[in-house]
Design a protein around this motif. Structure first.
Motif, PDB file in Angstrom:
ATOM      1  N   GLU A 153       0.813  -1.221   0.000  1.00  0.00           N
ATOM      2  CA  GLU A 153       0.000   0.000   0.000  1.00  0.00           C
ATOM      3  C   GLU A 153       0.848   1.273   0.000  1.00  0.00           C
ATOM      4  OE1 GLU A 153      -0.746  -2.700   1.721  1.00  0.00           O
ATOM      5  OE2 GLU A 153      -2.647  -3.197   0.759  1.00  0.00           O
ATOM      6  N   THR A 154       1.974   1.245   0.709  1.00  0.00           N
ATOM      7  CA  THR A 154       2.779   2.461   0.840  1.00  0.00           C
ATOM      8  C   THR A 154       4.030   2.434  -0.047  1.00  0.00           C
ATOM      9  OG1 THR A 154       4.099   1.541   2.639  1.00  0.00           O
ATOM     10  CG2 THR A 154       2.065   2.688   3.256  1.00  0.00           C
ATOM     11  N   SER A 155       4.328   1.293  -0.678  1.00  0.00           N
ATOM     12  CA  SER A 155       5.569   1.080  -1.462  1.00  0.00           C
ATOM     13  C   SER A 155       6.824   1.311  -0.623  1.00  0.00           C
ATOM     14  CB  SER A 155       5.626   1.999  -2.695  1.00  0.00           C
ATOM     15  OG  SER A 155       4.506   1.811  -3.497  1.00  0.00           O
ATOM     16  N   LYS A 156       6.689   1.167   0.685  1.00  0.00           N
ATOM     17  CA  LYS A 156       7.836   1.388   1.582  1.00  0.00           C
ATOM     18  C   LYS A 156       8.590   0.087   1.840  1.00  0.00           C
ATOM     19  CE  LYS A 156       8.516   3.754   5.669  1.00  0.00           C
ATOM     20  NZ  LYS A 156       8.148   4.404   6.924  1.00  0.00           N
ATOM     21  N   TYR A 157       9.918   0.200   1.956  1.00  0.00           N
ATOM     22  CA  TYR A 157      10.763  -0.953   2.274  1.00  0.00           C
ATOM     23  C   TYR A 157      11.228  -0.875   3.724  1.00  0.00           C
ATOM     24  CZ  TYR A 157      11.255  -1.990  -2.723  1.00  0.00           C
ATOM     25  OH  TYR A 157      11.022  -2.299  -4.034  1.00  0.00           O
ATOM     26  N   PHE A 158      11.323  -2.043   4.355  1.00  0.00           N
ATOM     27  CA  PHE A 158      11.888  -2.158   5.696  1.00  0.00           C
ATOM     28  C   PHE A 158      13.015  -3.174   5.646  1.00  0.00           C
ATOM     29  CE2 PHE A 158       7.478  -0.997   5.891  1.00  0.00           C
ATOM     30  CZ  PHE A 158       7.418   0.003   6.844  1.00  0.00           C
ATOM     31  N   SER A 159      14.017  -2.967   6.492  1.00  0.00           N
ATOM     32  CA  SER A 159      15.197  -3.809   6.382  1.00  0.00           C
ATOM     33  C   SER A 159      15.708  -4.195   7.776  1.00  0.00           C
ATOM     34  CB  SER A 159      16.257  -3.019   5.617  1.00  0.00           C
ATOM     35  OG  SER A 159      17.434  -3.759   5.561  1.00  0.00           O
ATOM     36  N   GLN A 160      16.107  -5.449   7.922  1.00  0.00           N
ATOM     37  CA  GLN A 160      16.686  -5.921   9.188  1.00  0.00           C
ATOM     38  C   GLN A 160      18.085  -6.454   8.934  1.00  0.00           C
ATOM     39  OE1 GLN A 160      15.495  -5.824  12.429  1.00  0.00           O
ATOM     40  NE2 GLN A 160      17.512  -6.631  12.917  1.00  0.00           N
TER      41      GLN A 160
END
Ligand SMILES: [Mn+2]
Length: 268
Positions: free
Chosen positions: A259-266
Motif C-alpha cells: 500500500e505504501t511502497s515502503k521498504y523495511f530492512s533488518q
C-alpha cells in the motif's frame, strides 16, 4: 489493513520477528505474504513455520521456494538434508507432518492484488501472469492430491530447459517448478541453472529473467520475487521487486509494504 511481502526467511525466526516489529506489522489486521524459502539455513525453521501457520490464512500466505520443496521431498524420503541446512529440530518435531501438509497447500504463484504477482524465483518471460497462475494451479493439483509422492519423485532435474505449451505430464510440471523456484538467468529462451552471481559478473550470453522481453506481461503488473540474494534488491526496474537480500549471508532481510511502497530492512 496493509499487505506486506517478506523476502527469504530461511529459518531466521528472530530476524523475521524484528523486521515485522520494525514495520508495525499487526498480525490481527495486516496480511503477510512470503516469497518462499521459509526454511533451511537458519537455526529456527520450526519456530518460523509455527509462527506463520499460527497467523492463519487471513493473515498469511506464501509461495513455495526451492528449499520448501526440498523439505517436502525430504519428508517423503525422496531427498536428503543439505550440509548447510539446520532442519533437524523441525524434522524431529511432533508437528512436522502437519506442517508439511500445510506447506503442500501452498502455491508457486500468488496475486495479492490485481496488479501484484508473487513467485519465488520470478516470471518466465514467455508467460503472462494469468498463465503463470494457471500453471501454478497445475502443480498444486499434483502436490496437494493423492499423487504427491509420485510428483515429488519426478520433480528433480534440469530438463526440459525451454517452455513449450505442448509439454505434458512430469516434464511439464518439472519445467513449471524449475521456472518458479530455481530460475535466475536465461540463455535465449533456455533456463540456465548454474550461474548465481550478480548480472554484472555473469557471462555475456546470459540475461536475468527480468531483463528478457515479455510480450505477454501487462504494463501495470508488479512482479515480486526472492531467491536471488546476489542481486541485493537491484533490478533497475521499479515494477520488479527483488526481496532476497541475503540475511543468511550476513546481509539483510527485506519487507515491502504494497500500500505504501515502503521498504523495511533488518540487518543480520
Ligand atoms: Mn531459493
Amino acid at each position: 489493513m496493509k499487505n506486506f511481502v517478506i523476502g527469504d526467511i530461511q529459518g531466521c525466526y528472530k530476524g523475521m520477528r524484528k523486521l515485522l516489529k520494525s514495520a508495525n506489522f499487526n498480525p490481527k489486521q495486516d496480511k503477510l505474504w512470503a516469497v518462499g524459502d521459509l526454511v533451511a539455513r537458519g537455526a529456527q525453521s520450526l519456530e518460523t513455520l509455527q509462527y506463520l501457520n499460527d497467523l492463519g490464512p487471513s493473515h498469511f500466505d506464501t509461495v513455495l521456494g526451492n528449499h520448501d520443496l526440498h523439505l517436502i521431498a525430504m519428508a517423503y524420503g525422496i531427498s536428503t538434508p543439505k550440509p548447510l541446512d539446520k532442519l533437524a529440530p523441525l524434522i524431529n518435531h511432533s508437528s512436522f507432518n502437519q506442517l508439511i501438509d500445510w506447506l503442500c497447500t501452498k502455491k508457486l504463484a500468488l496475486n495479492p492484488t490485481k496488479n501484484h504477482f508473487i513467485s519465488h524465483a520470478g516470471l518466465y518471460p514467455a508467460w503472462s501472469t494469468k498463465k503463470a497462475l494457471a500453471l501454478s494451479e497445475e502443480v498444486s493439483t499434483a502436490l496437494s492430491g493423492p499423487k504427491r509422492a509420485k510428483f515429488l519423485k519426478n520433480m528433480y532435474g534440469n530438463n526440459p530447459t525451454i517452455w513449450d505449451d505442448k509439454l505434458e505430464g512430469e516434464e511439464r510440471l518439472r519445467f513449471v517448478v524449475n521456472a518458479f523456484t530455481r530460475m535466475r538467468f536465461l540463455q535465449g529462451k533456455e533456463l540456465e541453472f548454474k550461474t548465481k552471481c550478480h548480472p554484472e559478473s555473469a557471462p555475456k550470453n546470459l540475461k536475468p529473467w527480468f531483463a528478457c522481453p515479455n510480450s505477454n506481461l501487462k504494463k501495470n503488473k508488479v512482479l515480486i520475487f526472492g531467491h536471488w540474494a546476489s542481486l541485493m534488491g537491484e533490478t533497475k526496474t521499479q515494477s520488479i521487486i527483488a526481496l532476497d537480500t541475503g540475511y543468511v549471508w550476513d546481509k539483510t532481510m527485506t519487507l515491502y509494504c504494497i500500500e505504501t511502497s515502503k521498504y523495511f530492512s533488518q540487518q543480520a
